[in-house]
Design a protein around this motif. Structure first.
Motif, PDB file in Angstrom:
ATOM      1  N   TYR A  68       0.830  -1.220   0.000  1.00  0.00           N
ATOM      2  CA  TYR A  68       0.000   0.000   0.000  1.00  0.00           C
ATOM      3  C   TYR A  68       0.859   1.263   0.000  1.00  0.00           C
ATOM      4  O   TYR A  68       0.382   2.334  -0.346  1.00  0.00           O
ATOM      5  CB  TYR A  68      -0.927   0.048   1.226  1.00  0.00           C
ATOM      6  CG  TYR A  68      -2.091  -0.919   1.207  1.00  0.00           C
ATOM      7  CD1 TYR A  68      -2.393  -1.686   0.091  1.00  0.00           C
ATOM      8  CD2 TYR A  68      -2.908  -1.048   2.328  1.00  0.00           C
ATOM      9  CE1 TYR A  68      -3.465  -2.564   0.102  1.00  0.00           C
ATOM     10  CE2 TYR A  68      -3.982  -1.924   2.337  1.00  0.00           C
ATOM     11  CZ  TYR A  68      -4.259  -2.683   1.219  1.00  0.00           C
ATOM     12  OH  TYR A  68      -5.319  -3.541   1.237  1.00  0.00           O
TER      13      TYR A  68
ATOM     14  N   ASN B 274      -6.792  -6.955   1.619  1.00  0.00           N
ATOM     15  CA  ASN B 274      -7.691  -6.079   2.392  1.00  0.00           C
ATOM     16  C   ASN B 274      -7.882  -6.531   3.837  1.00  0.00           C
ATOM     17  O   ASN B 274      -8.955  -6.389   4.410  1.00  0.00           O
ATOM     18  CB  ASN B 274      -9.073  -5.992   1.740  1.00  0.00           C
ATOM     19  CG  ASN B 274      -9.068  -5.185   0.467  1.00  0.00           C
ATOM     20  OD1 ASN B 274     -10.099  -4.896  -0.061  1.00  0.00           O
ATOM     21  ND2 ASN B 274      -7.896  -4.816  -0.017  1.00  0.00           N
TER      22      ASN B 274
ATOM     23  N   GLU C  41     -14.244  -6.420  -3.171  1.00  0.00           N
ATOM     24  CA  GLU C  41     -13.745  -5.767  -1.946  1.00  0.00           C
ATOM     25  C   GLU C  41     -13.283  -4.337  -2.182  1.00  0.00           C
ATOM     26  O   GLU C  41     -13.129  -3.572  -1.237  1.00  0.00           O
ATOM     27  CB  GLU C  41     -12.561  -6.568  -1.386  1.00  0.00           C
ATOM     28  CG  GLU C  41     -12.972  -7.697  -0.467  1.00  0.00           C
ATOM     29  CD  GLU C  41     -13.233  -7.235   0.966  1.00  0.00           C
ATOM     30  OE1 GLU C  41     -12.545  -6.333   1.449  1.00  0.00           O
ATOM     31  OE2 GLU C  41     -14.144  -7.798   1.601  1.00  0.00           O
TER      32      GLU C  41
ATOM     33  N   SER D 107     -11.327   2.532  -1.350  1.00  0.00           N
ATOM     34  CA  SER D 107     -11.530   1.200  -0.770  1.00  0.00           C
ATOM     35  C   SER D 107     -10.496   0.884   0.319  1.00  0.00           C
ATOM     36  O   SER D 107     -10.533  -0.199   0.900  1.00  0.00           O
ATOM     37  CB  SER D 107     -11.530   0.129  -1.858  1.00  0.00           C
ATOM     38  OG  SER D 107     -10.356   0.183  -2.597  1.00  0.00           O
ATOM     39  N   ARG D 108      -9.650   1.836   0.612  1.00  0.00           N
ATOM     40  CA  ARG D 108      -8.755   1.665   1.779  1.00  0.00           C
ATOM     41  C   ARG D 108      -9.428   2.179   3.057  1.00  0.00           C
ATOM     42  O   ARG D 108      -8.937   1.966   4.153  1.00  0.00           O
ATOM     43  CB  ARG D 108      -7.406   2.426   1.599  1.00  0.00           C
ATOM     44  CG  ARG D 108      -6.655   2.095   0.311  1.00  0.00           C
ATOM     45  CD  ARG D 108      -5.900   0.772   0.379  1.00  0.00           C
ATOM     46  NE  ARG D 108      -6.682  -0.402   0.619  1.00  0.00           N
ATOM     47  CZ  ARG D 108      -7.498  -0.982  -0.289  1.00  0.00           C
ATOM     48  NH1 ARG D 108      -7.650  -0.472  -1.478  1.00  0.00           N
ATOM     49  NH2 ARG D 108      -8.180  -2.057   0.019  1.00  0.00           N
ATOM     50  N   PHE D 109     -10.521   2.913   2.900  1.00  0.00           N
ATOM     51  CA  PHE D 109     -11.196   3.460   4.084  1.00  0.00           C
ATOM     52  C   PHE D 109     -11.939   2.332   4.780  1.00  0.00           C
ATOM     53  O   PHE D 109     -12.651   1.557   4.134  1.00  0.00           O
ATOM     54  CB  PHE D 109     -12.224   4.524   3.682  1.00  0.00           C
ATOM     55  CG  PHE D 109     -11.657   5.818   3.156  1.00  0.00           C
ATOM     56  CD1 PHE D 109     -10.376   5.901   2.640  1.00  0.00           C
ATOM     57  CD2 PHE D 109     -12.433   6.967   3.175  1.00  0.00           C
ATOM     58  CE1 PHE D 109      -9.870   7.092   2.142  1.00  0.00           C
ATOM     59  CE2 PHE D 109     -11.933   8.170   2.691  1.00  0.00           C
ATOM     60  CZ  PHE D 109     -10.650   8.229   2.171  1.00  0.00           C
TER      61      PHE D 109
ATOM     62  N   HIS E 159     -14.724   0.688   7.607  1.00  0.00           N
ATOM     63  CA  HIS E 159     -16.134   0.933   7.905  1.00  0.00           C
ATOM     64  C   HIS E 159     -16.342   1.366   9.366  1.00  0.00           C
ATOM     65  O   HIS E 159     -15.617   0.925  10.252  1.00  0.00           O
ATOM     66  CB  HIS E 159     -16.927  -0.364   7.664  1.00  0.00           C
ATOM     67  CG  HIS E 159     -18.260  -0.377   8.321  1.00  0.00           C
ATOM     68  ND1 HIS E 159     -19.397   0.107   7.698  1.00  0.00           N
ATOM     69  CD2 HIS E 159     -18.641  -0.777   9.561  1.00  0.00           C
ATOM     70  CE1 HIS E 159     -20.413  -0.012   8.520  1.00  0.00           C
ATOM     71  NE2 HIS E 159     -19.998  -0.547   9.666  1.00  0.00           N
TER      72      HIS E 159
ATOM     73  N   TYR F 251     -20.437   1.199   5.164  1.00  0.00           N
ATOM     74  CA  TYR F 251     -20.428   0.398   3.933  1.00  0.00           C
ATOM     75  C   TYR F 251     -21.836   0.101   3.406  1.00  0.00           C
ATOM     76  O   TYR F 251     -21.971  -0.253   2.248  1.00  0.00           O
ATOM     77  CB  TYR F 251     -19.721  -0.949   4.184  1.00  0.00           C
ATOM     78  CG  TYR F 251     -18.200  -0.884   4.286  1.00  0.00           C
ATOM     79  CD1 TYR F 251     -17.511   0.325   4.222  1.00  0.00           C
ATOM     80  CD2 TYR F 251     -17.443  -2.050   4.426  1.00  0.00           C
ATOM     81  CE1 TYR F 251     -16.126   0.371   4.313  1.00  0.00           C
ATOM     82  CE2 TYR F 251     -16.053  -2.017   4.511  1.00  0.00           C
ATOM     83  CZ  TYR F 251     -15.401  -0.805   4.459  1.00  0.00           C
ATOM     84  OH  TYR F 251     -14.023  -0.766   4.542  1.00  0.00           O
TER      85      TYR F 251
ATOM     86  N   CYS G   2     -17.397  -5.367  13.523  1.00  0.00           N
ATOM     87  CA  CYS G   2     -17.007  -3.958  13.643  1.00  0.00           C
ATOM     88  C   CYS G   2     -16.857  -3.628  15.126  1.00  0.00           C
ATOM     89  O   CYS G   2     -17.586  -4.174  15.966  1.00  0.00           O
ATOM     90  CB  CYS G   2     -18.092  -3.099  13.000  1.00  0.00           C
ATOM     91  SG  CYS G   2     -17.825  -1.344  13.195  1.00  0.00           S
TER      92      CYS G   2
END
Ligand SMILES: C[S@@+](CC[C@H](N)C(=O)[O-])C[C@H]1O[C@@H](n2cnc3c(N)ncnc32)[C@H](O)[C@@H]1O
Length: 336
Positions: free
Chosen positions: A7, A84, A98, A124-126, A128, A162, A182
């Motif tokens: 990354y 991910n 993803e 898409s690196r953020f 949820h 998400y 989460c």
């Protein structure tokens, strides 16, 4: 080890107010490098490539073909999306699912007919959160953008939600949909906030049922409803014969509960406020119209709700016509 993580090679815009770094228990995430004010744009991003199909229709071949058409540098960027933080991808479709977002298709002859999904390297690196601090609203082109929904302090992780209906889902339902656990404030078990959060979200779902006459999936609940247990009230909701006065304070109560839950951002308010103003404008009975106007003039959502409660149990001359109008809109027979 994080120093040579792939990354690190992802290119951020020069003015990006965030950096990518490990987020304990969640793989990597995006962290604010300076204060980001509520409403400010965090990131605008073009897709690396798009697939013009619905999620369920996207095949391995679709993703592979799109990938093969990419220039070498873009191919390399895609290959940086390892796993991910979940199990390593065995299929291109997994990597795509993803790291992609549904985007609008409002240009050209196929506008809004065919669904489009775009692969976004950075958004898409953020991670949820069920009480996020940013939002990625729908756009009418392929560029997506994220905005701060509250002030974000330097060092804070930037998150978005998400799923679109999580304000009506309890912890268990959210985790089933997410397929990971989460650990946001609304999910940490055994805390008073978490218990209240489940109550608030269940309550919001019930209030929506009462005003829309159907559940989140657009369906009526079975005769034994876990949401609206009073059969008379459930029938009134499904027949759209809930009186205007109740419609007003149900809607105001939703706003208050969303606010308490930390979910009433400017986008949400902008979406819900007009329908409350419409309800207020429908009252014909003079005393009711006066109270509705007074309620909407109050400062806070709680004050508006408390004032609207003065309408409790009061019929309005407009009730019948409103119910008929709603039934017509739903294609139901008008006389009930
Ligand atoms: C789109 S990726 C987000 C970026 C990812 N963390 C990474 O390292 O690339 C989604 C994955 O991140 C992890 N994740 C995202 N939000 C999370 C959260 N609130 N709690 C735990 N894991 C989370 C999950 O493994 C999820 O499948």
């Amino acid at each position: 080890m994080s120093q040579n993580h792939p990354y690190r090679s992802l290119q951020l815009p020069g003015d990006a107010p965030f950096e990518l770094k490990p987020s304990p228990g969640k793989g990597w995430g995006a962290f604010a490098t300076r204060r980001i004010n509520r409403g400010a744009t965090i990131l605008r991003e073009r897709p690396l490539f798009v697939v013009r199909k619905s999620n369920e229709q996207i095949t391995e071949e679709d993703v592979r073909t799109a990938f093969q058409h990419l220039p070498p540098s873009a191919k390399q960027q895609f290959s940086h999306l390892r796993d991910n933080a979940c199990v390593p991808f065995t299929h291109m479709t997994e990597a795509f699912a993803e790291n992609s977002f549904a985007i609008s298709n409002s240009v050209g002859p196929q506008a809004s007919i065919s669904p489009v999904h775009g692969l976004f390297l950075l958004h898409s690196r953020f991670n949820h959160s069920c009480i996020p601090n940013s939002k990625i609203p729908n756009t009418n082109n392929e560029i997506i953008a994220s905005f701060a929904t509250r002030d974000i302090m330097a060092g804070e992780e930037i998150t978005f939600c998400y799923n679109t209906d999580f304000e009506c889902r309890n912890r268990h339902e959210r985790h089933q949909a997410l397929r990971f656990i989460c650990d946001c404030k609304a999910c940490l078990p055994g805390t008073p906030f978490q218990q209240l959060s489940d109550m608030r979200r269940t309550f919001i779902r019930g209030l929506q049922y009462l005003t829309l006459g159907k559940d989140l999936n657009g369906q009526k609940q079975g005769s034994v409803s876990p949401i609206i247990v009073d059969p008379k009230l459930k029938k009134a909701a499904e027949d759209f014969s809930i009186p205007l006065s109740s419609r007003l304070f149900y809607n105001l109560l939703v706003m208050y509960l969303l606010e308490e839950e930390g979910l009433l951002d400017d986008f949400m308010a902008e979406r819900l406020h007009p329908s409350i103003l419409n309800i207020k404008a429908l009252f014909i009975t003079e005393r009711n119209a006066r109270i509705a106007t007074l309620a909407m003039a109050q400062e806070t959502w709680l004050e508006k709700f408390c004032m609207a409660l003065r309408l409790y149990g009061r019929a309005d001359v407009a009730d019948h016509a409103v119910a008929e109008g709603l039934r017509k809109l739903q294609g139901l027979s008008v006389e009930q």
